[in-house]
Design an enzyme around this catalytic site. Structure first.
Site: not given
Ligand code: ADP
Ligand code: MG
Length: 461
Positions: A121, A226
């Site tokens: 991320k 959130d």
């Molecule tokens: P933000 O903080 O920008 O909202 P998120 O952590 O919610 O970011 O991640 C955005 C999207 O990425 C999630 O809705 C999910 O679909 C995907 N995602 C995030 N982390 C993972 C993970 N560890 N494995 C698979 N998909 C992930």
């Molecule tokens: Mg998110």
């Protein structure tokens, strides 16, 4: 945002040296004067300009000549620095496709040497909420330069620390693997965000599990803030995984109750709309939650109260207050997620044999090792650009908190050079010369203009 890691493979040691120099300069400059980059990078025969041209070509730095000739890192440049560090650490060896676009992040698949696929991320604070929040916050008006680089890094540090602590307390979260700069590496969740799920075998069970999670969090002294269908992943067995923690707060937060209610409400609303089930919301149960008021769990993972206070100024209790419609309106484009087909995608990955990886740099010395030991998100956070009482930079807070680059690629040496420049600047500031005009960086003058140019920057150091 496109992350073309192909270019990364062809970047040379000098490219990274200059890129790192710009990063270091950004601790104290929104735009790092070209001259400073040149002096600190210290490449021979105008080598730095050539390298800067190459970095510009790859969009790793941005050129700005509005006030003076200078550069800043782009997110892509910052991505490359983090990725390089993590690759050198052996955390992963290849970057694959993008699997998620959050409000303030991009998520990619990465693969380790042995083919295990993880999620990476990249925090992008400033993309949505921070901009919105910024305009509303008084203190930011007085703060001349906010630093997205610092903020994204803080968000990543927080996310990593929470993920680690929550995992250790048995919460269903991705396994926290590592963190560098604005980048968090975690296990890949084999599932889909709840928002994409049209049908569940056992909606009641899933609902209860999810509500149970908010309650358990509160019992541990935490609010997710959130907590909604975008940040809950469901796998084929309807197992729930909770993600996305940069906005979490402690129950001692003044708005904790409101955040708790909002988190619970989002889930109630979503389940009643999507699965057509109406639940009797039992407020008594919520009131019966025993809050553990300690900031527990987190101290151990390296995220301090001070870090929390700092980041709360920017992301307070969830990126933005919900307008009431966001939660049940999935077409709002609030977050998008690429379809996850759960196959191993190693073959599609771009392997990252970095050009300079083999050359464990000649600058590698004891100091590097000290930095390496101090490194990692667990240890400390750089507080760049923190205004002092006078509104200026604290003279001593920047350099010893060098960025957590642990790959031994010459950072220690760059830090020394930056330190030297800073000392010269301070000495010059104490000197008798009057400050030069704002445009002094355009001045290509000789030595006589040299001190005054540095003096100009002293206020920022
Ligand atoms: P933000 O903080 O920008 O909202 P998120 O952590 O919610 O970011 O991640 C955005 C999207 O990425 C999630 O809705 C999910 O679909 C995907 N995602 C995030 N982390 C993972 C993970 N560890 N494995 C698979 N998909 C992930
Ligand atoms: Mg998110």
């Amino acid at each position: 945002m496109k992350l073309d890691v192909d270019a990364l493979r062809y970047l040379s040691k000098d490219d990274f040296r200059v890129l790192t120099t710009v990063e270091m300069g950004m601790r104290n400059h929104e735009i790092v004067p070209a001259e400073l980059v040149e002096r600190i990078a210290g490449l021979r025969h105008g080598g730095t300009s050539k390298v800067l041209r190459n970095l510009l070509k790859h969009k790793l730095v941005h050129h700005d000549s509005s006030k003076y000739d200078g550069f800043r890192l782009t997110y892509l440049g910052y991505d490359f620095l983090a990725i390089k560090t993590l690759v050198n650490r052996g955390v992963f060896a290849a970057v694959g496709r993008q699997i998620g676009v959050g409000k303030e992040s991009d998520i990619f698949e990465v693969a380790t040497e042995d083919g295990t696929v993880l999620a990476m991320k990249l925090h992008r604070l400033g993309r949505v909420s921070f901009r919105a929040v910024k305009s509303k916050r008084d203190y930011l008006v007085h703060r001349r330069n906010y630093n997205w680089l610092y903020l994204s890094r803080l968000a990543a540090l927080k996310e990593y620390a929470f993920m680690k602590a929550l995992g250790e307390h048995g919460f269903p979260v991705p396994a926290a693997v590592d963190c560098n700069r604005h980048c968090v590496v975690m296990s890949l969740v084999k599932g889909y965000p709840l928002v994409q799920i049209k049908q569940l075998q056992n909606p009641d069970e899933v609902f209860e599990t999810i509500i149970g999670l908010v309650v358990r969090l509160a019992e541990h002294g935490l609010m997710h803030c959130d907590f909604n269908e975008f940040n809950l992943m469901i796998d084929d067995d309807e197992k729930v995984t909770m993600i996305d923690f940069p906005q979490m707060v402690s129950v001692s937060h003044r708005n904790a109750k409101m955040y708790f209610d909002r988190d619970v409400e989002c889930i109630f609303k979503f389940f009643s709309k999507r699965f057509n089930i109406s639940y009797q919301e039992d407020r008594d149960e919520e009131d019966g939650v025993e809050y553990d008021s300690e900031e527990n769990g987190l101290a151990a993972s390296g995220f301090t109260k001070r870090d929390q206070d700092e980041i709360e100024k920017f992301i307070e209790g969830g990126p933005e207050p919900k307008d009431g419609s966001s939660s049940d309106d999935e077409s709002s484009g609030k977050e998008q997620t690429a379809d996850v087909d759960n196959e191993t995608v190693t073959t599609k990955m771009v392997a990252l044999q970095l050009a300079d990886q083999q050359v464990k740099s000649s600058y590698c010395n004891d100091e590097d090792r000290v930095e390496e030991n101090l490194d990692s998100c667990n240890v400390k956070v750089v507080r760049e650009n923190e205004p002092t009482a006078s509104g200026e930079q604290e003279d001593s807070n920047d350099l010893d908190n060098s960025d957590d680059d642990d790959d031994g690629s010459g950072d220690a040496e760059l830090v020394k050079r930056l330190n030297k420049q800073r000392k010269r600047a301070v000495a010059a500031a104490r000197g008798r010369r009057a400050l030069a005009s704002r445009n002094s960086y355009k001045d290509k003058g000789g030595k006589s203009s040299h001190n005054s140019k540095i003096q100009k920057q002293v206020s920022k150091w």
